[in-house]
Write a protein that holds these residues in place. Structure first.
Motif, PDB file in Angstrom:
ATOM      1  N   LEU A 181     -34.293 -50.194   6.351  1.00  0.00           N
ATOM      2  CA  LEU A 181     -34.334 -51.661   6.416  1.00  0.00           C
ATOM      3  C   LEU A 181     -34.464 -52.141   7.865  1.00  0.00           C
ATOM      4  CD1 LEU A 181     -31.609 -52.471   3.717  1.00  0.00           C
ATOM      5  CD2 LEU A 181     -34.087 -52.657   3.486  1.00  0.00           C
ATOM      6  N   GLN A 182     -33.757 -51.483   8.764  1.00  0.00           N
ATOM      7  CA  GLN A 182     -33.857 -51.867  10.182  1.00  0.00           C
ATOM      8  C   GLN A 182     -35.277 -51.659  10.696  1.00  0.00           C
ATOM      9  OE1 GLN A 182     -30.344 -49.353  11.376  1.00  0.00           O
ATOM     10  NE2 GLN A 182     -29.960 -51.054  12.745  1.00  0.00           N
ATOM     11  N   MET A 183     -35.891 -50.560  10.282  1.00  0.00           N
ATOM     12  CA  MET A 183     -37.248 -50.268  10.772  1.00  0.00           C
ATOM     13  C   MET A 183     -38.263 -51.265  10.229  1.00  0.00           C
ATOM     14  SD  MET A 183     -36.978 -48.044  13.048  1.00  0.00           S
ATOM     15  CE  MET A 183     -38.684 -48.380  13.400  1.00  0.00           C
ATOM     16  N   LEU A 184     -38.067 -51.725   8.989  1.00  0.00           N
ATOM     17  CA  LEU A 184     -39.004 -52.726   8.448  1.00  0.00           C
ATOM     18  C   LEU A 184     -39.010 -53.970   9.332  1.00  0.00           C
ATOM     19  CD1 LEU A 184     -38.299 -52.538   4.590  1.00  0.00           C
ATOM     20  CD2 LEU A 184     -40.217 -51.541   5.843  1.00  0.00           C
ATOM     21  N   GLU A 185     -37.819 -54.425   9.714  1.00  0.00           N
ATOM     22  CA  GLU A 185     -37.724 -55.601  10.596  1.00  0.00           C
ATOM     23  C   GLU A 185     -38.441 -55.334  11.921  1.00  0.00           C
ATOM     24  OE1 GLU A 185     -36.280 -58.578  10.194  1.00  0.00           O
ATOM     25  OE2 GLU A 185     -35.130 -58.332   8.325  1.00  0.00           O
ATOM     26  N   LYS A 186     -38.217 -54.153  12.473  1.00  0.00           N
ATOM     27  CA  LYS A 186     -38.790 -53.830  13.777  1.00  0.00           C
ATOM     28  C   LYS A 186     -40.310 -53.690  13.712  1.00  0.00           C
ATOM     29  CE  LYS A 186     -34.906 -51.546  16.061  1.00  0.00           C
ATOM     30  NZ  LYS A 186     -35.181 -52.000  17.441  1.00  0.00           N
ATOM     31  N   VAL A 187     -40.797 -53.098  12.616  1.00  0.00           N
ATOM     32  CA  VAL A 187     -42.250 -52.931  12.473  1.00  0.00           C
ATOM     33  C   VAL A 187     -42.919 -54.308  12.368  1.00  0.00           C
ATOM     34  CG1 VAL A 187     -44.084 -52.142  10.916  1.00  0.00           C
ATOM     35  CG2 VAL A 187     -42.184 -50.608  11.476  1.00  0.00           C
ATOM     36  N   ALA A 188     -42.374 -55.174  11.537  1.00  0.00           N
ATOM     37  CA  ALA A 188     -42.992 -56.495  11.339  1.00  0.00           C
ATOM     38  C   ALA A 188     -43.058 -57.269  12.651  1.00  0.00           C
ATOM     39  CB  ALA A 188     -42.213 -57.288  10.294  1.00  0.00           C
ATOM     40  N   ARG A 189     -42.048 -57.066  13.497  1.00  0.00           N
ATOM     41  CA  ARG A 189     -41.988 -57.805  14.777  1.00  0.00           C
ATOM     42  C   ARG A 189     -42.534 -56.999  15.944  1.00  0.00           C
ATOM     43  NH1 ARG A 189     -38.805 -62.099  13.541  1.00  0.00           N
ATOM     44  NH2 ARG A 189     -37.483 -61.836  11.708  1.00  0.00           N
ATOM     45  N   ARG A 190     -42.943 -55.773  15.677  1.00  0.00           N
ATOM     46  CA  ARG A 190     -43.369 -54.849  16.752  1.00  0.00           C
ATOM     47  C   ARG A 190     -42.299 -54.726  17.828  1.00  0.00           C
ATOM     48  NH1 ARG A 190     -48.249 -52.462  17.279  1.00  0.00           N
ATOM     49  NH2 ARG A 190     -49.974 -53.124  15.944  1.00  0.00           N
ATOM     50  N   GLU A 191     -41.078 -54.615  17.406  1.00  0.00           N
ATOM     51  CA  GLU A 191     -39.967 -54.497  18.350  1.00  0.00           C
ATOM     52  C   GLU A 191     -39.629 -53.030  18.574  1.00  0.00           C
ATOM     53  OE1 GLU A 191     -37.386 -58.496  17.185  1.00  0.00           O
ATOM     54  OE2 GLU A 191     -36.578 -56.508  16.753  1.00  0.00           O
ATOM     55  N   GLY A 192     -39.408 -52.639  19.825  1.00  0.00           N
ATOM     56  CA  GLY A 192     -38.937 -51.295  20.144  1.00  0.00           C
ATOM     57  C   GLY A 192     -39.778 -50.218  19.476  1.00  0.00           C
ATOM     58  N   PHE A 193     -39.101 -49.293  18.802  1.00  0.00           N
ATOM     59  CA  PHE A 193     -39.816 -48.189  18.146  1.00  0.00           C
ATOM     60  C   PHE A 193     -40.698 -48.708  17.003  1.00  0.00           C
ATOM     61  CE2 PHE A 193     -39.816 -44.396  15.226  1.00  0.00           C
ATOM     62  CZ  PHE A 193     -40.639 -43.616  16.034  1.00  0.00           C
ATOM     63  N   GLY A 194     -40.398 -49.890  16.503  1.00  0.00           N
ATOM     64  CA  GLY A 194     -41.233 -50.497  15.464  1.00  0.00           C
ATOM     65  C   GLY A 194     -42.666 -50.690  15.937  1.00  0.00           C
ATOM     66  N   ASP A 195     -42.850 -50.869  17.236  1.00  0.00           N
ATOM     67  CA  ASP A 195     -44.203 -51.049  17.775  1.00  0.00           C
ATOM     68  C   ASP A 195     -45.021 -49.764  17.624  1.00  0.00           C
ATOM     69  OD1 ASP A 195     -46.205 -52.581  19.221  1.00  0.00           O
ATOM     70  OD2 ASP A 195     -45.821 -51.197  20.870  1.00  0.00           O
ATOM     71  N   VAL A 196     -44.340 -48.615  17.709  1.00  0.00           N
ATOM     72  CA  VAL A 196     -45.038 -47.328  17.530  1.00  0.00           C
ATOM     73  C   VAL A 196     -45.448 -47.164  16.066  1.00  0.00           C
ATOM     74  CG1 VAL A 196     -44.824 -44.811  17.684  1.00  0.00           C
ATOM     75  CG2 VAL A 196     -43.750 -46.268  19.426  1.00  0.00           C
ATOM     76  N   LEU A 197     -44.517 -47.461  15.161  1.00  0.00           N
ATOM     77  CA  LEU A 197     -44.800 -47.262  13.735  1.00  0.00           C
ATOM     78  C   LEU A 197     -45.737 -48.330  13.178  1.00  0.00           C
ATOM     79  CD1 LEU A 197     -41.366 -46.096  12.258  1.00  0.00           C
ATOM     80  CD2 LEU A 197     -43.176 -44.752  13.345  1.00  0.00           C
ATOM     81  N   ALA A 198     -45.826 -49.467  13.846  1.00  0.00           N
ATOM     82  CA  ALA A 198     -46.651 -50.579  13.348  1.00  0.00           C
ATOM     83  C   ALA A 198     -48.127 -50.210  13.255  1.00  0.00           C
ATOM     84  CB  ALA A 198     -46.479 -51.801  14.250  1.00  0.00           C
ATOM     85  N   ASP A 199     -48.531 -49.155  13.938  1.00  0.00           N
ATOM     86  CA  ASP A 199     -49.935 -48.750  13.908  1.00  0.00           C
ATOM     87  C   ASP A 199     -50.217 -47.680  12.862  1.00  0.00           C
ATOM     88  OD1 ASP A 199     -50.650 -50.548  15.846  1.00  0.00           O
ATOM     89  OD2 ASP A 199     -50.339 -49.146  17.500  1.00  0.00           O
TER      90      ASP A 199
END
Lengths: 624, 88
Positions: free
Chosen positions: A384-402
């Motif tokens: 759940l934390q990663m979903l938030e981060k991916v949607a916002r391209r925050e922190g490690f979420g920016d890596v997974l967003a691609d």
């Protein structure tokens, strides 16, 4: 008089802020029908091979089909297409709900968006009129907030909205296009294309009846399905698409822990019947459909899932559940809500998080990489934390967003072996080590791994079902990969491709004969099933040509390496995709399609389908 | 007295779970129901007894594990019966 279409396509130049109406001739509609074939036609002819998917020269195309918005079960669908920023290849997704029908009933057959708007805008279409309006107030909002604001601003509760979500605004390559908050064209990263164009939404309000050639015939067909769907789709109504989770788990084909396993000890906790008995509060539907397969779920603390965003489909139960090793149904439902509120593809983002989990389990990633999040299989809170981060391209979420492919390249350290994708698109919740023909379909798909224009072998193991419409009279084992299986794959691919041109739901149990009758009843065209398969194959060939021009070759018709390795446990222990049989099947498919062994269509194959003009788009090396 | 000679209501039970479109053969019992146990009865014989056409059955499982139709359930066991699955 035209039936099933209006003869009007919107051409929206976002850079200039202008809208034109184009009026293709009747024979053009007769050839392409809508959806996939229409999108492929425009992209091939208008978008050059070097165009940046997130640049101004990409085109975002909204295309219903000739059946969309006419009154029968399954007609509430539309396609969206563009060059995919996720794969760099042909990109397309379809969604149900009410938006597509509303757009069609507003008097248009499609909309082509070009350029980039200087500021956020949305397109508002209403009964033959179209205008671009400021969308500054919508930017950064959840999909639900956007709908509320638009209903208020336009003073109309009955508008229908397609939008890109926060993830699309942030050019997340796993972003979707959202119809009506809970229906998603999930794949190919099309939300990011909308975001890149500053196109926040398309809003439709239509009160016109789509003209129908034979209303009595259509009424009879529609009535037949109302009276008979329970024979083939009662469980779909009762338990939704989640109905397939337990059989796939029991057979060993439920993708689990990033496809390391095919059975999940927590399957029962996240199954369709369990959802029905626990968190289901209502069943939703699409335009004119009596089946009501869509889930509406609600939970109490700690997740407090909002029923407004519907509920998880099978694909989501797999991708945010078993693939991440998570058996907490409430958490998966929360993940579904987050994805729907931000416009994320649940398949893409779930498989990408599972990829990161496997990296973490193998010390390829550490807490230093993951913003301190214990990205282990089974950790629902981390998902759940990663979903938030991916949607916002925050922190490690920016890596997974691609997505997995790019994330693996960025991470390095051998991460590529954990990236489960084809052509850069994450593999959906169907296992090639169970469905071996589907694995060939994954490799061939123009959009990368996809289950919606593919064959599901398990449906044809005991009976041939509707395949007997094509003269396929013998059932075949799911693990068989001979030329006879390829013949079945070819017909199924063409049929499902045709479904995505006329735009009809794949779950409503219409037979191919009935689909042909529906097209005839709506349009009045003297079609046959030959033509139905023809339009499907037109779309397949046009998308193939598009990808060849963008530099894709047979080398990209490549199934993920993991599927050639056997399962270590479970009902399919020891089973792998046979590499030699798989490669042979690809060549057999090319030849059956009239393509060369290098996967390039012959001019004759294109002429045979009535798209001889496309010969000009063959690669120069094809000797034309 | 062997359990199979008892009246149905007194015989030990097995649990039957139907998936896909097989519930239409359950005689209104829905997707899950108890069924009288019979020692030595194969799952194929159980299908015949309930009235589920074999051609509509893709896979059967006993206590969660995939088995062949000649498997024999014991009293208290759970039998899962699946029709063919396509996409989802």
């Amino acid at each position: 008089m035209a039936n099933g279409y209006w003869g009007k396509i919107l051409r929206v130049n976002l850079t200039e802020g202008t809208i034109k109406v184009e009026t293709p001739p009747d024979n053009w509609y007769r050839t392409y029908w809508g959806g996939r074939a229409m999108i492929a036609y425009f992209l091939l002819r208008e978008v050059g091979p070097d165009v940046d998917p997130l640049g101004p020269d990409n085109k975002f195309i909204l295309a219903p089909g000739v059946l969309t918005g006419t009154p029968f079960a399954g007609s509430g669908r539309n396609s969206f297409g563009a060059v995919s920023p996720l794969t760099g290849a042909y990109g397309e997704g379809e969604a149900g709900g009410f938006f597509g029908a509303e757009f069609k009933r507003a008097g248009f057959d499609a909309a082509i968006f070009e350029g980039v708007s200087a500021k956020p805008v949305y397109l508002y279409v209403k009964d033959g009129e179209a205008e671009l309006r400021d969308a500054g107030q919508l930017w950064g909002k959840t999909t639900g907030e956007v709908e509320d604001i638009l209903q208020e601003e336009l003073g109309d509760k009955r508008i229908r909205v397609a939008q890109c979500g926060l993830a699309g605004e942030n050019k997340v390559l796993l972003s979707a296009v959202c119809n009506d908050l809970s229906h998603y064209a999930g794949r190919a990263g099309l939300g990011a294309v909308m975001g890149s164009k500053n196109l926040k939404a398309v809003v439709a309000r239509g009160t016109q009846q789509v003209p129908v050639a034979h209303p009595d015939k259509l009424r009879d067909l529609a009535r037949w399905m109302v009276d008979n769907y329970s024979k083939d789709a009662q469980e779909l109504q009762d338990d939704g698409t989640a109905r397939v989770l337990m059989p796939l788990h029991t057979s060993g084909g439920l993708p689990t822990r990033n496809f390391l396993q095919g059975h999940f000890e927590g399957a029962e906790k996240i199954s369709g019947p369990t959802m029905t008995k626990t968190i289901l509060v209502d069943r939703d539907t699409c335009y004119a459909c009596p089946i009501r397969c869509k889930r509406v779920v609600k939970t109490g603390p700690p997740h407090n899932v909002d029923p407004r965003y519907g509920g998880p489909e099978y694909e989501t139960l797999g991708s945010l559940g078993s693939v991440c090793g998570i058996d907490d149904l409430d958490a998966i439902a929360k993940g579904n809500e987050i994805c729907n509120a931000y416009g994320l593809d649940t398949i893409g983002v779930g498989v990408t998080i599972a990829f990161a989990m496997e990296c973490f389990e193998n010390d390829v990633l550490t807490l230093d990489d993951t913003d301190g999040i214990e990205l282990r299989f089974g950790n629902a809170e981390a998902m759940l934390q990663m979903l938030e981060k991916v949607a916002r391209r925050e922190g490690f979420g920016d890596v997974l967003a691609d997505g997995t492919k790019r994330a693996a390249e960025r991470i390095g350290r051998g991460a590529e072996q954990y990236a489960i994708h084809v052509k850069g698109q994450e593999v959906p919740m169907h296992e090639p080590r169970l469905k071996h023909g589907l694995g060939v379909g994954y490799a061939l798909s123009p959009t990368g791994a996809d289950h919606c224009h593919n064959m599901h072998d398990t449906a044809f193991e005991k009976t041939t079902g509707t395949a007997d419409n094509w003269g396929i009279l013998e059932p075949m084992p799911a693990d068989h990969l001979g030329p006879d299986k390829v013949r079945m794959l070819k017909m199924q691919n063409a049929l499902r491709s045709a479904n995505n041109c006329m735009l009809v739901c794949q779950f409503v149990p219409w037979s191919p004969r009935q689909l042909d009758e529906l097209v005839h009843a709506v349009t009045g065209w003297e079609t046959t099933q030959v033509e139905l398969i023809g339009v499907g194959n037109r779309a397949i060939n046009l998308t193939r040509l598009f990808n060849l021009r963008r530099g894709f070759t047979v080398k990209d018709d490549k199934l993920t390496e993991r599927f050639f390795k056997p399962f270590q446990s479970g009902p399919l222990a020891g089973v792998a995709v046979d590499r030699e049989a798989h490669q042979k099947a690809l060549i057999t498919y090319y030849r059956m399609m009239g393509w060369r062994d290098d996967g390039v269509p012959t001019p004759e194959a294109l002429w045979e389908l009535g798209i001889g003009w496309a010969v000009d788009y063959l690669p120069a090396a094809a000797g034309n | 007295m062997a359990s199979s000679e008892l009246p149905d209501s007194e015989r030990p039970r097995i649990k039957v779970r139907l998936y896909g479109e097989l519930a239409k053969y359950s005689g209104g019992r829905g997707y899950e129901f108890d069924w009288p146990h019979a020692p030595g009865r194969t799952i194929q014989a159980l299908l015949d007894e309930i009235g589920i056409p074999g051609i509509e059955v893709w896979m059967v499982a006993l206590n969660g594990a995939k088995v062949e139709r000649d498997a024999i359930p014991a009293a208290g066991d759970e039998v899962m019966i699946f029709s063919p699955v396509g996409g989802g």
